[in-house]
Design an enzyme around this catalytic site. Structure first.
Site, mmCIF file in Angstrom:
data_model
loop_
_atom_site.group_PDB
_atom_site.id
_atom_site.type_symbol
_atom_site.label_atom_id
_atom_site.label_comp_id
_atom_site.label_asym_id
_atom_site.label_seq_id
_atom_site.Cartn_x
_atom_site.Cartn_y
_atom_site.Cartn_z
ATOM 1 N N GLU A 13 0.848 -1.191 0.000
ATOM 2 C CA GLU A 13 0.000 0.000 0.000
ATOM 3 C C GLU A 13 0.879 1.234 0.000
ATOM 4 O O GLU A 13 1.921 1.284 0.650
ATOM 5 C CB GLU A 13 -0.897 -0.010 1.237
ATOM 6 C CG GLU A 13 -1.876 1.153 1.270
ATOM 7 C CD GLU A 13 -2.760 1.103 2.493
ATOM 8 O OE1 GLU A 13 -3.651 1.949 2.597
ATOM 9 O OE2 GLU A 13 -2.524 0.237 3.339
ATOM 10 N N TYR A 28 -3.931 1.433 -3.843
ATOM 11 C CA TYR A 28 -4.471 0.085 -3.852
ATOM 12 C C TYR A 28 -3.669 -0.799 -2.911
ATOM 13 O O TYR A 28 -2.469 -0.658 -2.773
ATOM 14 C CB TYR A 28 -4.429 -0.525 -5.259
ATOM 15 C CG TYR A 28 -5.182 0.263 -6.264
ATOM 16 C CD1 TYR A 28 -6.454 0.718 -5.990
ATOM 17 C CD2 TYR A 28 -4.615 0.567 -7.492
ATOM 18 C CE1 TYR A 28 -7.145 1.458 -6.921
ATOM 19 C CE2 TYR A 28 -5.304 1.307 -8.420
ATOM 20 C CZ TYR A 28 -6.573 1.747 -8.120
ATOM 21 O OH TYR A 28 -7.261 2.481 -9.047
ATOM 22 N N LYS A 29 -4.324 -1.744 -2.316
ATOM 23 C CA LYS A 29 -3.681 -2.729 -1.460
ATOM 24 C C LYS A 29 -3.499 -4.028 -2.227
ATOM 25 O O LYS A 29 -4.217 -4.318 -3.169
ATOM 26 C CB LYS A 29 -4.513 -2.976 -0.203
ATOM 27 C CG LYS A 29 -4.675 -1.752 0.700
ATOM 28 C CD LYS A 29 -5.487 -2.097 1.934
ATOM 29 C CE LYS A 29 -5.635 -0.878 2.837
ATOM 30 N NZ LYS A 29 -6.446 -1.193 4.047
ATOM 31 N N THR A 30 -2.525 -4.798 -1.797
ATOM 32 C CA THR A 30 -2.308 -6.097 -2.414
ATOM 33 C C THR A 30 -3.484 -7.015 -2.120
ATOM 34 O O THR A 30 -3.901 -7.158 -0.976
ATOM 35 C CB THR A 30 -1.014 -6.725 -1.877
ATOM 36 O OG1 THR A 30 0.060 -5.841 -2.160
ATOM 37 C CG2 THR A 30 -0.762 -8.066 -2.517
ATOM 38 N N VAL A 31 -4.027 -7.637 -3.136
ATOM 39 C CA VAL A 31 -5.151 -8.550 -2.989
ATOM 40 C C VAL A 31 -4.652 -9.964 -3.243
ATOM 41 O O VAL A 31 -4.126 -10.259 -4.313
ATOM 42 C CB VAL A 31 -6.282 -8.196 -3.974
ATOM 43 C CG1 VAL A 31 -7.462 -9.134 -3.780
ATOM 44 C CG2 VAL A 31 -6.715 -6.758 -3.771
#
EC number: 3.6.4.12
Length: 659
Positions: A13, A28-31
């Site tokens: 992030e 965006y965050k890691t998914v």
């Protein structure tokens, strides 16, 4: 390892205050994705197709084909998605095995945990590879139980595995591969219990994906049992799973590889989880807002280095990087509060405090999609597209009733052939753009499988400063006869159904990179050459359009001769010419027409330019500025070789002039 995939987001992030000038903050965050394969091991699933002499005949049983699909997916994810989890659970087996440390002390009869849900390591891929390649070992493992399968027990086992091994993953999916469309035909209590367990999975945001396999002479009927287990996809429901997979068919006569390819196609289409690019309000009018999510349907996949390693110790270790800013004169570490951003204006440096910079970036307001008007769809030119369009879909998370309003808007735009003009700010710190909201209709395959859901496309439109005038280009006008012949060639070279599917043509460079990594990690033999699916099929092209191309070349030769008879000063080439030579001359004519007003002398009938004129160009140093067709024409008229690069042609001419 396809090079086209849904947006996965960057690693980690990013802080909004840490973005640099000219770089938009994604935020965006890691998914991460967790996939558990549940493969049925019933007597019909382990039955091999009849033997056949055909090289393309099926050789694998449905269960073996499903294991190979799981192996290939694990083989891909170990490199392309190193943070995702994959597990394999066999149900309906005579032997029972599971990891008590991962799912507790409760027993799940006839469930065999072949690979625990975890990030796959190279050793896991090797073990699964040995299993799918060793038929004797596979037959020992794939032994069906004499009792029927309890689906509620299976779903509860999957529930325990997900909640224990991947409790905080935002994407958790159960891939169910079976050919039994009614596991509990006479027990209503077991059917109800399975429906309850399936509802528990969906309440935990665990999506069940069904990959049905039809038996020879009998199709797979979802309505008998799985309609109560697998929630059908609704185009208006954003939280529903991906479209229902088509039924994979086993070969009853052994005359074609259908099962493995069908399973691979279905599983690969759902290998990447749907991950939203943004979640924004769509403002249709004053105080009228609905919620939408944006998706990038196709994105170029790049080679990603997930980590650095340190080779200075006894063994290789993953390195943890850290960044520190130092003062240039004293080499003192600088604190973040001491740094201010500055801009050069009029030779001076103008600095701003962090609060001032943040206020300047957010001067256009919060992220939103605001419709400011409507226009006919015919007014949008084909070139008015700055970046990749974004697909938006309704979301009920923030605004209840968004689905109905969105569907009404999409259907009205589609019916009236209109588009919306919107003020679009994708995220914080992003520059606002004027975008077109183009309605997209639902697309179905021949098997009524949904290829694209209905929705809206956001197409960023250019401002006046983004539009440039095209350079003037002088072209030779073709004839109607040549146009008609070329139309026949193009018609013979059309893609199937005139549809270009980028998923069928993976990036050969990226695939070669993954293949080398896979061979090194799994201790396999290095491949000799890459597989390039972008290479044209020359034999098929020659078979379908070869004769048309020859006819077009002959007509081009005739047209050139008629044109040359009207333009005598360009007709000094040899009498016998090929279609390629005629095309080269047509190109040279265009370039020479543009340069006739320059310092170049007029051509003559003995080779374009006389020796005296070429000598003058050589003395001025302009001989290297002449075009390749002019140089070749001059050399050919003097029986000199015309092959080679431009520097070689210039050398031959200078050598001739020296004599």
């Amino acid at each position: 390892m396809a090079d086209t995939s849904a947006y996965n987001g960057p690693e980690g992030e990013k802080d909004e205050d840490e973005d640099e000038e000219g770089v938009e903050d994604t935020g965006y965050k890691t998914v991460k994705d967790a996939v558990l394969f549940a493969i049925d091991v019933s007597p019909s699933m382990i039955k091999r197709p009849p033997p056949s002499d055909d090289k393309r005949a099926d050789r694998d049983s449905p269960a073996s084909a499903a294991l190979k699909c799981a192996y290939r997916l694990m083989q891909q994810r170990i490199i392309s998605n190193p943070n995702d989890m994959i597990g394999i659970l066999l149900f309906g087996t005579e032997e029972t095995k599971f990891d008590e440390t991962s799912i507790g002390d409760m027993a799940y009869p006839h469930c065999y945990l072949l690979a625990d849900l975890d990030v796959p390591a190279a050793s896991d891929v090797k073990r699964l590879r040995n299993l799918v390649e060793d038929e004797v070992e596979s037959e020992k493992l794939l032994v069906p139980s004499k009792e029927g399968v309890n689906m509620s027990n299976l779903l509860f086992c999957a529930n325990q595995i997900f909640t224990t091994k991947a409790p905080n993953f935002s994407s958790r999916r159960l891939f169910l591969v079976t050919d039994n469309d009614n596991p509990h035909p006479n027990d209503r209590s077991l059917r109800s219990a399975a429906a309850v367990r399936a509802k528990d999975l969906y309440d935990l945001s665990i999506i069940i994906e069904l990959f049905p396999i039809s038996k020879p002479g009998y199709g797979f009927d979802r309505t008998r049992f799985y309609d109560d287990i697998i929630y059908r996809t609704s185009p208006l429901d954003p939280d529903a799973p991906a479209p229902i997979s088509s039924v994979a068919k086993t070969s009853s006569s052994g005359d074609g590889i259908t099962l493995l390819q069908s399973l691979l196609s279905s599983i690969n289409s759902k290998a990447a989880a749907r991950r939203a690019l943004f979640n924004l309000p769509l403002e249709i009018g004053p105080e009228l807002r609905i919620g939408v999510k944006g998706y990038t349907m196709i994105k170029r996949q790049e080679k990603v280095r997930s980590c650095y390693v340190w080779l200075g110790g006894e063994k290789v270790q993953i390195a943890t990087g850290s960044t520190a800013q130092m003062a240039e004169d004293t080499a003192r570490a600088i604190e973040k509060t001491e740094i201010r951003k500055a801009y050069k204006f009029g030779g001076e440096t103008v600095s701003f405090a962090p609060d001032q910079s943040k206020e300047m970036r957010n001067c256009f307001g919060d992220p939103v999609i605001r419709i400011i008007g409507f226009k006919p769809l015919s007014m949008l030119p084909i070139w008015a597209n700055l970046r990749t369009p974004t697909f938006i879909y309704p979301s009920e998370t923030d605004y209840v009733g968004s689905t109905r309003v969105f569907a009404a808007l999409q259907q009205k735009l589609l019916k009236d052939k209109k588009m919306g003009i919107a003020w679009f700010i994708a995220r914080k710190n992003a520059a606002p753009v004027i975008a077109a909201l183009i309605p997209g209709a639902e697309k179905l395959s021949d098997d009524s499988e949904q290829l694209m859901p209905p929705g809206l496309w956001i197409v960023p439109l250019p401002f006046a400063d983004d539009i440039r005038q095209n350079p003037e280009t002088v072209l030779v006008q073709t004839t109607d006869t040549l146009t008609d012949l070329m139309r026949s060639i193009i018609q013979q070279l059309q893609l199937p159904k005139a549809i270009y599917d980028p998923a069928r043509y993976p990036n050969p460079s990226l695939q070669w990179f993954y293949r080398i990594l896979q061979a090194i990690a799994l201790e396999e033999d290095l491949p000799e050459r890459p597989e390039d699916k972008t290479i044209p099929k020359y034999k098929q092209i020659d078979k379908r359009a070869g004769q048309y191309v020859i006819e077009w070349g002959e007509e081009l030769e005739n047209e050139y001769r008629r044109w040359a008879s009207k333009n005598r000063k360009f007709s000094s080439a040899p009498t016998k010419r090929s279609a390629d030579t005629a095309a080269v001359h047509a190109t040279s004519l265009v370039k020479r027409v543009k340069t006739e007003t320059g310092p170049l002398p007029a051509s003559t009938s003995d080779g374009g330019m006389t020796d005296v004129e070429m000598m003058e160009q050589n003395e001025r140093g302009n001989i290297s500025k002449l075009t390749m067709p002019v140089l070749k024409e001059w050399l050919g008229a003097r029986q000199l070789p015309t092959s080679g690069k431009k520097i070689e042609l210039v050398g031959r001419i200078q050598k001739y002039l020296d004599k």
